[in-house]
Structure formats: structure tokens, C-alpha cells
Scaffold this motif. Structure first.
Motif, PDB file in Angstrom:
ATOM      1  N   ASP A 145      43.079  32.278 -54.741  1.00 35.85           N
ATOM      2  CA  ASP A 145      44.430  32.546 -55.237  1.00 35.85           C
ATOM      3  C   ASP A 145      45.367  31.576 -54.537  1.00 35.85           C
ATOM      4  O   ASP A 145      45.357  30.392 -54.824  1.00 35.85           O
ATOM      5  CB  ASP A 145      44.781  34.008 -54.985  1.00 35.85           C
ATOM      6  CG  ASP A 145      45.809  34.555 -55.971  1.00 35.85           C
ATOM      7  OD1 ASP A 145      46.601  33.762 -56.506  1.00 35.85           O
ATOM      8  OD2 ASP A 145      45.823  35.772 -56.192  1.00 35.85           O
ATOM      9  N   GLY A 146      46.137  32.020 -53.577  1.00 36.07           N
ATOM     10  CA  GLY A 146      47.085  31.146 -52.901  1.00 36.07           C
ATOM     11  C   GLY A 146      46.402  30.135 -52.009  1.00 36.07           C
ATOM     12  O   GLY A 146      45.359  30.407 -51.415  1.00 36.07           O
ATOM     13  N   LEU A 147      47.003  28.940 -51.922  1.00 33.50           N
ATOM     14  CA  LEU A 147      46.541  27.886 -51.023  1.00 33.50           C
ATOM     15  C   LEU A 147      47.668  27.581 -50.042  1.00 33.50           C
ATOM     16  O   LEU A 147      48.823  27.435 -50.441  1.00 33.50           O
ATOM     17  CB  LEU A 147      46.182  26.615 -51.787  1.00 33.50           C
ATOM     18  CG  LEU A 147      45.090  26.716 -52.846  1.00 33.50           C
ATOM     19  CD1 LEU A 147      44.860  25.347 -53.488  1.00 33.50           C
ATOM     20  CD2 LEU A 147      43.794  27.247 -52.262  1.00 33.50           C
ATOM     21  N   LEU A 148      47.318  27.445 -48.770  1.00 35.90           N
ATOM     22  CA  LEU A 148      48.283  27.109 -47.732  1.00 35.90           C
ATOM     23  C   LEU A 148      47.694  25.989 -46.894  1.00 35.90           C
ATOM     24  O   LEU A 148      46.646  26.167 -46.265  1.00 35.90           O
ATOM     25  CB  LEU A 148      48.570  28.338 -46.854  1.00 35.90           C
ATOM     26  CG  LEU A 148      49.454  28.112 -45.623  1.00 35.90           C
ATOM     27  CD1 LEU A 148      50.878  27.719 -46.039  1.00 35.90           C
ATOM     28  CD2 LEU A 148      49.462  29.354 -44.734  1.00 35.90           C
ATOM     29  N   LEU A 149      48.351  24.826 -46.908  1.00 35.46           N
ATOM     30  CA  LEU A 149      47.895  23.675 -46.138  1.00 35.46           C
ATOM     31  C   LEU A 149      48.718  23.560 -44.866  1.00 35.46           C
ATOM     32  O   LEU A 149      49.947  23.493 -44.914  1.00 35.46           O
ATOM     33  CB  LEU A 149      48.030  22.393 -46.968  1.00 35.46           C
ATOM     34  CG  LEU A 149      47.529  21.126 -46.289  1.00 35.46           C
ATOM     35  CD1 LEU A 149      46.009  21.158 -46.143  1.00 35.46           C
ATOM     36  CD2 LEU A 149      47.964  19.895 -47.078  1.00 35.46           C
ATOM     37  N   HIS A 177      44.010  26.814 -46.114  1.00 31.37           N
ATOM     38  CA  HIS A 177      43.723  28.246 -46.133  1.00 31.37           C
ATOM     39  C   HIS A 177      43.655  28.688 -47.590  1.00 31.37           C
ATOM     40  O   HIS A 177      44.630  28.552 -48.324  1.00 31.37           O
ATOM     41  CB  HIS A 177      44.814  29.012 -45.390  1.00 31.37           C
ATOM     42  CG  HIS A 177      44.908  28.638 -43.950  1.00 31.37           C
ATOM     43  ND1 HIS A 177      45.417  27.428 -43.528  1.00 31.37           N
ATOM     44  CD2 HIS A 177      44.535  29.305 -42.833  1.00 31.37           C
ATOM     45  CE1 HIS A 177      45.363  27.370 -42.209  1.00 31.37           C
ATOM     46  NE2 HIS A 177      44.829  28.495 -41.766  1.00 31.37           N
ATOM     47  N   VAL A 178      42.498  29.175 -47.998  1.00 30.31           N
ATOM     48  CA  VAL A 178      42.271  29.610 -49.374  1.00 30.31           C
ATOM     49  C   VAL A 178      42.216  31.137 -49.367  1.00 30.31           C
ATOM     50  O   VAL A 178      41.272  31.724 -48.844  1.00 30.31           O
ATOM     51  CB  VAL A 178      40.954  29.029 -49.937  1.00 30.31           C
ATOM     52  CG1 VAL A 178      40.738  29.502 -51.373  1.00 30.31           C
ATOM     53  CG2 VAL A 178      40.949  27.503 -49.847  1.00 30.31           C
ATOM     54  N   VAL A 179      43.245  31.756 -49.933  1.00 29.17           N
ATOM     55  CA  VAL A 179      43.294  33.222 -49.998  1.00 29.17           C
ATOM     56  C   VAL A 179      42.363  33.658 -51.129  1.00 29.17           C
ATOM     57  O   VAL A 179      42.564  33.294 -52.283  1.00 29.17           O
ATOM     58  CB  VAL A 179      44.729  33.721 -50.251  1.00 29.17           C
ATOM     59  CG1 VAL A 179      44.747  35.249 -50.332  1.00 29.17           C
ATOM     60  CG2 VAL A 179      45.676  33.219 -49.172  1.00 29.17           C
ATOM     61  N   GLN A 180      41.332  34.412 -50.788  1.00 29.06           N
ATOM     62  CA  GLN A 180      40.375  34.918 -51.771  1.00 29.06           C
ATOM     63  C   GLN A 180      40.695  36.399 -51.986  1.00 29.06           C
ATOM     64  O   GLN A 180      40.184  37.275 -51.300  1.00 29.06           O
ATOM     65  CB  GLN A 180      38.948  34.689 -51.279  1.00 29.06           C
ATOM     66  CG  GLN A 180      38.620  33.199 -51.189  1.00 29.06           C
ATOM     67  CD  GLN A 180      37.241  32.956 -50.652  1.00 29.06           C
ATOM     68  OE1 GLN A 180      37.039  32.939 -49.447  1.00 29.06           O
ATOM     69  NE2 GLN A 180      36.291  32.765 -51.553  1.00 29.06           N
ATOM     70  N   ASN A 181      41.565  36.632 -52.975  1.00 27.82           N
ATOM     71  CA  ASN A 181      42.221  37.918 -53.152  1.00 27.82           C
ATOM     72  C   ASN A 181      41.283  39.124 -53.148  1.00 27.82           C
ATOM     73  O   ASN A 181      41.368  39.981 -52.283  1.00 27.82           O
ATOM     74  CB  ASN A 181      43.121  37.908 -54.384  1.00 27.82           C
ATOM     75  CG  ASN A 181      42.419  37.539 -55.666  1.00 27.82           C
ATOM     76  OD1 ASN A 181      41.237  37.787 -55.844  1.00 27.82           O
ATOM     77  ND2 ASN A 181      43.166  36.948 -56.583  1.00 27.82           N
ATOM     78  N   ARG A 182      40.417  39.247 -54.113  1.00 33.00           N
ATOM     79  CA  ARG A 182      39.579  40.455 -54.217  1.00 33.00           C
ATOM     80  C   ARG A 182      38.476  40.504 -53.159  1.00 33.00           C
ATOM     81  O   ARG A 182      37.849  41.547 -52.973  1.00 33.00           O
ATOM     82  CB  ARG A 182      39.005  40.593 -55.617  1.00 33.00           C
ATOM     83  CG  ARG A 182      40.123  40.889 -56.623  1.00 33.00           C
ATOM     84  CD  ARG A 182      39.584  41.392 -57.931  1.00 33.00           C
ATOM     85  NE  ARG A 182      40.633  41.578 -58.895  1.00 33.00           N
ATOM     86  CZ  ARG A 182      41.328  42.702 -59.053  1.00 33.00           C
ATOM     87  NH1 ARG A 182      41.080  43.738 -58.298  1.00 33.00           N
ATOM     88  NH2 ARG A 182      42.262  42.783 -59.977  1.00 33.00           N
ATOM     89  N   GLY A 209      46.141  28.678 -57.359  1.00 35.05           N
ATOM     90  CA  GLY A 209      46.518  28.006 -56.127  1.00 35.05           C
ATOM     91  C   GLY A 209      46.898  26.562 -56.381  1.00 35.05           C
ATOM     92  O   GLY A 209      46.355  25.917 -57.269  1.00 35.05           O
ATOM     93  N   ILE A 210      47.853  26.081 -55.613  1.00 37.24           N
ATOM     94  CA  ILE A 210      48.216  24.674 -55.679  1.00 37.24           C
ATOM     95  C   ILE A 210      48.819  24.264 -54.344  1.00 37.24           C
ATOM     96  O   ILE A 210      49.581  25.024 -53.733  1.00 37.24           O
ATOM     97  CB  ILE A 210      49.170  24.372 -56.854  1.00 37.24           C
ATOM     98  CG1 ILE A 210      49.340  22.864 -57.032  1.00 37.24           C
ATOM     99  CG2 ILE A 210      50.491  25.098 -56.690  1.00 37.24           C
ATOM    100  CD1 ILE A 210      49.975  22.482 -58.357  1.00 37.24           C
ATOM    101  N   SER A 211      48.415  23.105 -53.885  1.00 40.12           N
ATOM    102  CA  SER A 211      48.925  22.544 -52.650  1.00 40.12           C
ATOM    103  C   SER A 211      48.803  21.033 -52.757  1.00 40.12           C
ATOM    104  O   SER A 211      48.192  20.512 -53.695  1.00 40.12           O
ATOM    105  CB  SER A 211      48.108  23.069 -51.457  1.00 40.12           C
ATOM    106  OG  SER A 211      48.626  22.549 -50.241  1.00 40.12           O
ATOM    107  N   ARG A 212      49.334  20.334 -51.798  1.00 42.89           N
ATOM    108  CA  ARG A 212      49.149  18.886 -51.744  1.00 42.89           C
ATOM    109  C   ARG A 212      47.947  18.584 -50.857  1.00 42.89           C
ATOM    110  O   ARG A 212      47.490  19.442 -50.103  1.00 42.89           O
ATOM    111  CB  ARG A 212      50.403  18.207 -51.209  1.00 42.89           C
ATOM    112  CG  ARG A 212      50.719  18.584 -49.779  1.00 42.89           C
ATOM    113  CD  ARG A 212      51.893  17.797 -49.234  1.00 42.89           C
ATOM    114  NE  ARG A 212      52.217  18.200 -47.891  1.00 42.89           N
ATOM    115  CZ  ARG A 212      51.558  17.865 -46.791  1.00 42.89           C
ATOM    116  NH1 ARG A 212      50.486  17.096 -46.865  1.00 42.89           N
ATOM    117  NH2 ARG A 212      51.933  18.296 -45.611  1.00 42.89           N
ATOM    118  N   THR A 213      47.438  17.375 -50.933  1.00 44.38           N
ATOM    119  CA  THR A 213      46.389  16.929 -50.021  1.00 44.38           C
ATOM    120  C   THR A 213      47.038  16.595 -48.675  1.00 44.38           C
ATOM    121  O   THR A 213      48.253  16.395 -48.598  1.00 44.38           O
ATOM    122  CB  THR A 213      45.677  15.684 -50.577  1.00 44.38           C
ATOM    123  OG1 THR A 213      46.655  14.665 -50.837  1.00 44.38           O
ATOM    124  CG2 THR A 213      44.897  16.004 -51.836  1.00 44.38           C
TER     125      THR A 213
END
Length: 146
Positions: free
Chosen positions: A63-67, A73-78, A17-21
Motif C-alpha cells: 500500500d503506502g511507500l515511504l522513502l 518502507h513498504v506498508v503491507q496493509n492486510r 504506493g508511489i515514491s521517488r527513487t
């Protein structure tokens, strides 16, 4: 860019995951090797990473991060979950305010937003041997905490 500071490189997948602050001055990533999954604030000029204070809440399988504004929003895949964190403006601290689940989640890996919905592709890592008949889809869930 080499990562330092509080960053610990694990023996397996470490960064995801990667996003900006919210203030746009740094990057956010999850380090799976620290504390069972820790949100890190990374200085993009130096690579120095500092652990974000989220009240001791681990973020395993991130996994994916959505700001969206100050909501990360932190997608916790499994785990088939989205942890929703409300961050401070600098992204140095925050807390989990909600968890989104859906019975149609089948290991979602990332997220995108359109209007009042968040869309997540199902990666289907739950299927040991995918076949041409294995179904893949996208799940839409409502945004929270607006």
C-alpha cells in the motif's frame, strides 16, 4: 500516463504506493499483478516500468511507500507489516533488511515519519461493518536500519 515495459495491468487493484527513487530520477510503485507484488521503477517521462530486483521477494498487499534515504518502507496493509528495503541509489535493485510488525496494527495503509518514529493510520479494513463505536487510531513504531 499509460504504463508500459514490464507493467501488467491486472483485473483488480493493480498499482499501489508511489515514491521517488533515492536519486530522484524515477518513481517507485508496487504492481500487485506481477509476481505476487513487485516493486517497479517507472520513468516519469515515458511511463516505462521496469521490475526492481529485490531478490525475488514478493510484496503482496503493498500500500503506502515511504522513502527515507535509501530505505524504502513498504506498508503491507492486510499483512500488518512494513517491509524495509535497502535500495541502490538508482532504485533498480535492493533487498529486504527488516520487517516491522506491531500488535496494534489493524490494517495500516500508509506511513509518515517524524523524528525517529514512523506513524501509520489503521484503516480497519478488518471490520466488516464499521459502526460509530469502531475505533480508529495511529500506531507509532521505531525506525530501523538508520
Amino acid at each position: 500516463m499509460p504504463l508500459g515495459g514490464d507493467w501488467v495491468q491486472g483485473t483488480a487493484l493493480t498499482a499501489n504506493g508511489i515514491s521517488r527513487t533515492p536519486d530522484g530520477r524515477a518513481l517507485l510503485m508496487v504492481n500487485q499483478a506481477v509476481g505476487g507484488g513487485s516493486l517497479m521503477r517507472v520513468d516519469p517521462r515515458t511511463g516505462v516500468a521496469r521490475r526492481v530486483d529485490v531478490g525475488g521477494t514478493p510484496l503482496p498487499n503493498a500500500d503506502g511507500l515511504l522513502l527515507l534515504g535509501r530505505l524504502l518502507h513498504v506498508v503491507q496493509n492486510r499483512l500488518n507489516t512494513i517491509a524495509v528495503l535497502k535500495l541502490n541509489e538508482s532504485g533498480t535493485g535492493g533487498r529486504v533488511i527488516a520487517r516491522i510488525t506491531d500488535p496494534d496494527f489493524k490494517v495500516p495503509t500508509t506511513a509518515a515519519v517524524w523524528r525517529d518514529r514512523i506513524y501509520l493510520p489503521n484503516a480497519r479494513f478488518d471490520v466488516a461493518q464499521p459502526t460509530p463505536d469502531t475505533t480508529y487510531d495511529v500506531v507509532a513504531v521505531d525506525r530501523v536500519g538508520r
